[in-house]
Design an enzyme around this catalytic site. Structure first.
Site, PDB file in Angstrom:
ATOM      1  CD  GLU A  88       0.950  26.126  20.887  1.00 54.28           C
ATOM      2  OE1 GLU A  88      -0.251  26.344  21.470  1.00 54.28           O
ATOM      3  OE2 GLU A  88       1.432  24.906  21.094  1.00 54.28           O
ATOM      4  CG  HIS A 140      -2.913  23.876  19.080  1.00 54.75           C
ATOM      5  ND1 HIS A 140      -1.550  24.048  20.285  1.00 54.75           N
ATOM      6  CD2 HIS A 140      -3.803  23.098  20.004  1.00 54.75           C
ATOM      7  CE1 HIS A 140      -1.918  23.544  21.169  1.00 54.75           C
ATOM      8  NE2 HIS A 140      -3.132  22.320  20.037  1.00 54.75           N
TER       9      HIS A 140
END
Ligand code: MLT
Length: 313
Positions: free
Chosen positions: A261, A279
């Site tokens: 990420e 997220h």
């Protein structure tokens, strides 16, 4: 009076900082680099992180004063728990703060996936009217497979049932009776794969769950299954998921978390049958306010030697 110094590395709502300031000096270094963190960590008694900061064994080796690490949220996979434990550094989290936010995001992802909402919106913004091309699927009467029936899974089960779905639950840490009490019908993983039209994952990332949904798992699922993951990147083998989508075995996926990420514009993120969000499942005003207060209170309790509600190690 003792004054402790607390370092915040990924930001914290003001309500949490105010609690900490009653007994601590608070240093908010939101977005601090790993290099700078290594240079200054020795000055602090406590640190509060979210998922961005990687609390490695190397970092902890420099943290001579550190007594407690607080995770303002649930997942502690970014913290080397063994290294913290070996150095007698307590790790606490705020496991109840984000439950509703993540459950609601899971349902939002499932509805968006079933009704092609992101494609519909993108096409309208592109001046198109793709009515017949965007045929959706109802949730009513479908079977929903929950992998992990903890706090979040339980709230997801409740909401899926409200849509008229049959909810199946797999959780090796709970008895059949407990799974039933949490609103799901207990089944084996194989049976969940074979029966579910939608599958949502609610497990932490650990050696047991890494790549839990791999090529073999996708092959064992019902053809046309839709996958939702708001738990942790790494639980799904992303290469295998892309292959399963391309072959038609998986009809679509909604992903809020990724193995790396941010993932960038990977083939999976760019795929038209994939809904990707950055997220944000726990990103609500309410959840972040709760997480800030819960973790601040827990950090103070740890520094003051009081009983802890959410000690991880
Ligand atoms: C959590 O573990 O609390 C959530 O995934 C939120 C986050 O890490 O941002």
């Amino acid at each position: 009076m003792t004054t402790w110094s607390v370092l915040i590395t990924d930001g914290l709502e003001e309500s949490g900082k105010a609690i900490l300031r009653s007994a601590c000096e608070v240093d908010d270094r939101k977005g601090i680099s790993a290099e700078e963190l290594t240079q200054i960590i020795a000055n602090y008694d406590a640190m509060i992180v979210r998922s961005r900061t990687k609390v490695t064994a190397d970092l902890l080796a420099q943290a001579q004063k550190l007594k407690v690490i607080g995770r303002a949220g649930v997942g502690v996979d970014n913290i080397d728990l063994a290294a913290a434990s070996a150095r007698q550094i307590t790790v606490v989290n705020a496991p109840q703060s984000t439950t509703i936010a993540v459950a609601e995001h899971t349902l939002a992802m499932m509805v968006a996936l079933a009704r092609n909402l992101t494609q519909a919106d993108a096409s309208m913004k592109n001046g198109q009217w793709l009515k017949s091309q965007l045929m959706g699927s109802e949730l009513f009467g479908k079977t929903f497979g929950l992998i992990g029936v903890g706090n979040i899974g339980t709230q997801v089960a409740l909401r899926a049932a409200a849509f008229g779905m049959t909810v199946l639950g797999y959780d090796p840490y709970l008895s059949d009776e407990q799974i039933q009490q949490r609103g799901a019908r207990p089944v084996s993983l194989e049976s969940l794969f074979a029966q579910s039209d939608f599958i949502s994952v609610h497990v932490p990332l650990n050696p047991e769950t890494r790549n839990m949904l791999d090529g073999q798992a996708f092959s064992a699922m019902k053809r046309g299954v839709r996958i939702i993951c708001t738990a942790r990147g790494g639980v799904i083998d992303e290469t295998a998921l892309l292959q399963a989508i391309e072959s038609g075995q998986v009809a679509g996926a909604a992903l809020d978390v990724f193995a790396v990420e941010p993932p960038g514009l990977t083939a999976l993120v760019a795929h038209p049958k994939v809904i990707a969000t950055p997220h944000i499942a726990a990103q609500t005003v309410e959840a972040q306010a709760r997480a800030a207060v819960d973790i601040a209170e827990e950090i103070l309790a740890a520094l003051q030697g009081k009983a802890l509600r959410w000690k991880v190690v």
